[in-house]
Motif scaffolding. Structure first.
Motif, mmCIF file in Angstrom:
data_model
loop_
_atom_site.group_PDB
_atom_site.id
_atom_site.type_symbol
_atom_site.label_atom_id
_atom_site.label_comp_id
_atom_site.label_asym_id
_atom_site.label_seq_id
_atom_site.Cartn_x
_atom_site.Cartn_y
_atom_site.Cartn_z
ATOM 1 N N LYS A 36 1.088 -0.945 0.159
ATOM 2 C CA LYS A 36 -0.300 0.176 0.341
ATOM 3 C C LYS A 36 0.570 1.056 0.099
ATOM 4 O O LYS A 36 0.210 2.130 -0.433
ATOM 5 N N HIS A 39 1.928 1.516 -3.875
ATOM 6 C CA HIS A 39 0.911 1.913 -4.597
ATOM 7 C C HIS A 39 0.864 3.365 -4.064
ATOM 8 O O HIS A 39 -0.036 3.870 -4.969
ATOM 9 N N HIS A 51 0.442 1.165 -10.055
ATOM 10 C CA HIS A 51 -0.722 1.607 -9.002
ATOM 11 C C HIS A 51 -1.861 0.929 -9.185
ATOM 12 O O HIS A 51 -1.969 -0.281 -8.098
ATOM 13 N N ASP A 55 -2.845 -2.758 -6.214
ATOM 14 C CA ASP A 55 -4.516 -3.003 -6.040
ATOM 15 C C ASP A 55 -4.818 -4.781 -5.869
ATOM 16 O O ASP A 55 -5.547 -5.509 -5.039
#
Ligand SMILES: [Fe+2]
Length: 160
Positions: A36, A39, A51, A55
Protein backbone atom coordinates in the motif's frame (compact mmCIF):
# COMPACT_ATOMS: atom_id res chain seq x y z
CA UNK A 1 -3.93 -24.56 23.73
CA UNK A 2 -7.43 -24.02 22.33
CA UNK A 3 -9.47 -26.74 20.67
CA UNK A 4 -7.68 -28.26 17.69
CA UNK A 5 -9.80 -28.88 14.59
CA UNK A 6 -7.15 -30.90 12.74
CA UNK A 7 -6.79 -34.39 14.20
CA UNK A 8 -3.85 -36.77 13.96
CA UNK A 9 -1.31 -34.03 14.72
CA UNK A 10 0.73 -34.24 17.92
CA UNK A 11 0.79 -31.41 20.47
CA UNK A 12 4.46 -30.89 19.69
CA UNK A 13 3.90 -30.59 15.93
CA UNK A 14 0.88 -28.30 16.39
CA UNK A 15 2.88 -26.02 18.68
CA UNK A 16 5.77 -25.84 16.20
CA UNK A 17 3.41 -25.13 13.29
CA UNK A 18 1.58 -22.38 15.22
CA UNK A 19 4.90 -20.63 15.88
CA UNK A 20 6.03 -21.10 12.30
CA UNK A 21 2.77 -19.79 10.86
CA UNK A 22 2.66 -16.84 13.24
CA UNK A 23 6.20 -15.85 12.24
CA UNK A 24 5.22 -15.90 8.57
CA UNK A 25 1.95 -14.09 9.30
CA UNK A 26 3.91 -11.08 10.60
CA UNK A 27 5.97 -10.96 7.38
CA UNK A 28 2.96 -11.28 5.10
CA UNK A 29 1.00 -8.56 6.94
CA UNK A 30 4.04 -6.28 6.79
CA UNK A 31 4.36 -6.94 3.06
CA UNK A 32 0.68 -6.02 2.63
CA UNK A 33 1.31 -2.66 4.29
CA UNK A 34 4.45 -2.10 2.20
CA UNK A 35 2.43 -2.77 -0.94
CA UNK A 36 0.00 0.00 0.00
CA UNK A 37 2.85 2.37 0.84
CA UNK A 38 4.21 1.71 -2.65
CA UNK A 39 0.74 1.99 -4.28
CA UNK A 40 0.24 5.48 -2.82
CA UNK A 41 3.72 6.96 -3.23
CA UNK A 42 5.05 5.99 -6.64
CA UNK A 43 5.25 8.62 -9.36
CA UNK A 44 6.43 8.85 -12.94
CA UNK A 45 6.47 6.78 -16.11
CA UNK A 46 4.37 3.65 -15.83
CA UNK A 47 2.53 4.89 -12.73
CA UNK A 48 -1.00 3.83 -13.49
CA UNK A 49 -0.16 0.24 -14.46
CA UNK A 50 1.83 -0.46 -11.30
CA UNK A 51 -0.62 1.49 -9.12
CA UNK A 52 -3.52 -0.63 -10.35
CA UNK A 53 -1.54 -3.88 -10.26
CA UNK A 54 -0.83 -3.22 -6.57
CA UNK A 55 -4.58 -3.28 -5.88
CA UNK A 56 -4.72 -6.83 -7.26
CA UNK A 57 -1.61 -7.97 -5.38
CA UNK A 58 -3.01 -6.47 -2.16
CA UNK A 59 -6.13 -8.62 -2.53
CA UNK A 60 -4.07 -11.75 -3.07
CA UNK A 61 -1.71 -11.16 -0.18
CA UNK A 62 -4.58 -10.36 2.18
CA UNK A 63 -6.09 -13.69 1.23
CA UNK A 64 -2.77 -15.37 2.08
CA UNK A 65 -2.60 -13.76 5.54
CA UNK A 66 -6.18 -14.88 6.16
CA UNK A 67 -5.38 -18.47 5.17
CA UNK A 68 -2.30 -18.53 7.41
CA UNK A 69 -4.19 -17.05 10.38
CA UNK A 70 -7.07 -19.50 9.97
CA UNK A 71 -4.69 -22.48 9.84
CA UNK A 72 -3.29 -21.31 13.19
CA UNK A 73 -6.80 -21.42 14.66
CA UNK A 74 -7.45 -24.86 13.12
CA UNK A 75 -4.29 -26.10 14.86
CA UNK A 76 -5.53 -24.81 18.24
CA UNK A 77 -3.45 -21.63 18.31
CA UNK A 78 -4.01 -17.92 18.39
CA UNK A 79 -3.00 -15.81 15.38
CA UNK A 80 -1.37 -12.54 16.33
CA UNK A 81 -1.68 -9.89 13.63
CA UNK A 82 -1.50 -6.83 15.88
CA UNK A 83 0.41 -3.87 14.46
CA UNK A 84 2.77 -3.73 17.47
CA UNK A 85 3.64 -7.38 17.05
CA UNK A 86 4.13 -7.12 13.27
CA UNK A 87 6.47 -4.15 13.83
CA UNK A 88 8.47 -6.18 16.35
CA UNK A 89 8.68 -9.52 14.55
CA UNK A 90 8.60 -8.90 10.78
CA UNK A 91 11.83 -9.66 8.92
CA UNK A 92 11.26 -6.57 6.76
CA UNK A 93 12.77 -3.19 7.64
CA UNK A 94 10.62 -0.07 7.43
CA UNK A 95 9.67 0.76 3.85
CA UNK A 96 11.77 3.74 2.68
CA UNK A 97 10.04 7.11 2.64
CA UNK A 98 12.69 8.86 0.53
CA UNK A 99 11.97 7.25 -2.85
CA UNK A 100 9.48 8.47 -5.47
CA UNK A 101 10.20 7.05 -8.92
CA UNK A 102 8.25 4.06 -10.21
CA UNK A 103 11.47 2.10 -10.90
CA UNK A 104 12.78 2.62 -7.37
CA UNK A 105 9.48 1.55 -5.83
CA UNK A 106 9.17 -1.45 -8.13
CA UNK A 107 12.64 -2.70 -7.16
CA UNK A 108 12.03 -2.04 -3.47
CA UNK A 109 8.71 -3.87 -3.27
CA UNK A 110 9.91 -6.72 -5.50
CA UNK A 111 12.88 -7.36 -3.19
CA UNK A 112 10.48 -7.50 -0.28
CA UNK A 113 8.22 -9.98 -2.07
CA UNK A 114 11.25 -12.17 -2.76
CA UNK A 115 12.41 -12.07 0.87
CA UNK A 116 8.99 -13.04 2.22
CA UNK A 117 8.64 -15.85 -0.33
CA UNK A 118 12.09 -17.16 0.57
CA UNK A 119 11.13 -17.33 4.25
CA UNK A 120 7.89 -19.10 3.33
CA UNK A 121 9.89 -21.62 1.31
CA UNK A 122 12.12 -22.37 4.29
CA UNK A 123 8.95 -22.92 6.32
CA UNK A 124 7.67 -25.47 3.77
CA UNK A 125 10.60 -27.74 4.65
CA UNK A 126 10.10 -27.23 8.39
CA UNK A 127 6.41 -28.14 8.09
CA UNK A 128 7.16 -31.17 5.91
CA UNK A 129 9.84 -32.41 8.32
CA UNK A 130 7.41 -32.01 11.22
CA UNK A 131 4.85 -34.14 9.35
CA UNK A 132 2.22 -31.45 8.79
CA UNK A 133 1.74 -31.76 5.04
CA UNK A 134 -1.34 -29.52 5.07
CA UNK A 135 0.63 -26.62 6.49
CA UNK A 136 3.46 -27.38 4.03
CA UNK A 137 0.90 -27.29 1.20
CA UNK A 138 -0.57 -23.99 2.42
CA UNK A 139 2.89 -22.44 2.57
CA UNK A 140 3.71 -23.82 -0.88
CA UNK A 141 0.65 -22.17 -2.37
CA UNK A 142 1.45 -18.91 -0.55
CA UNK A 143 5.04 -18.78 -1.79
CA UNK A 144 3.97 -19.66 -5.34
CA UNK A 145 1.46 -16.77 -5.41
CA UNK A 146 4.04 -14.35 -3.97
CA UNK A 147 6.67 -15.49 -6.50
CA UNK A 148 4.22 -14.80 -9.32
CA UNK A 149 3.41 -11.35 -7.98
CA UNK A 150 7.13 -10.63 -7.55
CA UNK A 151 7.37 -11.26 -11.28
CA UNK A 152 4.25 -9.21 -12.15
CA UNK A 153 5.52 -6.23 -10.15
CA UNK A 154 9.25 -6.68 -10.83
CA UNK A 155 8.89 -6.90 -14.61
CA UNK A 156 7.81 -3.24 -14.60
CA UNK A 157 11.36 -2.10 -13.84
CA UNK A 158 14.09 -2.13 -16.48
CA UNK A 159 16.71 -4.85 -15.98
CA UNK A 160 19.44 -3.84 -13.49
FE1 LIG B 1 -5.92 2.67 -3.91
Amino acid sequence: MRERYASGISDDTAKKMIELLNANLANVIDLTLDGKQCHWNLQGKGFIGVHQLLDDTADRIREISDTIAERIVILGGQPNGLASRVAKDSILDDYPTDITEVDQHVREITDRYKKVAETLREAIDTAGDAGDEDTADLLTEASRIIDKDAWFIGANAPKK
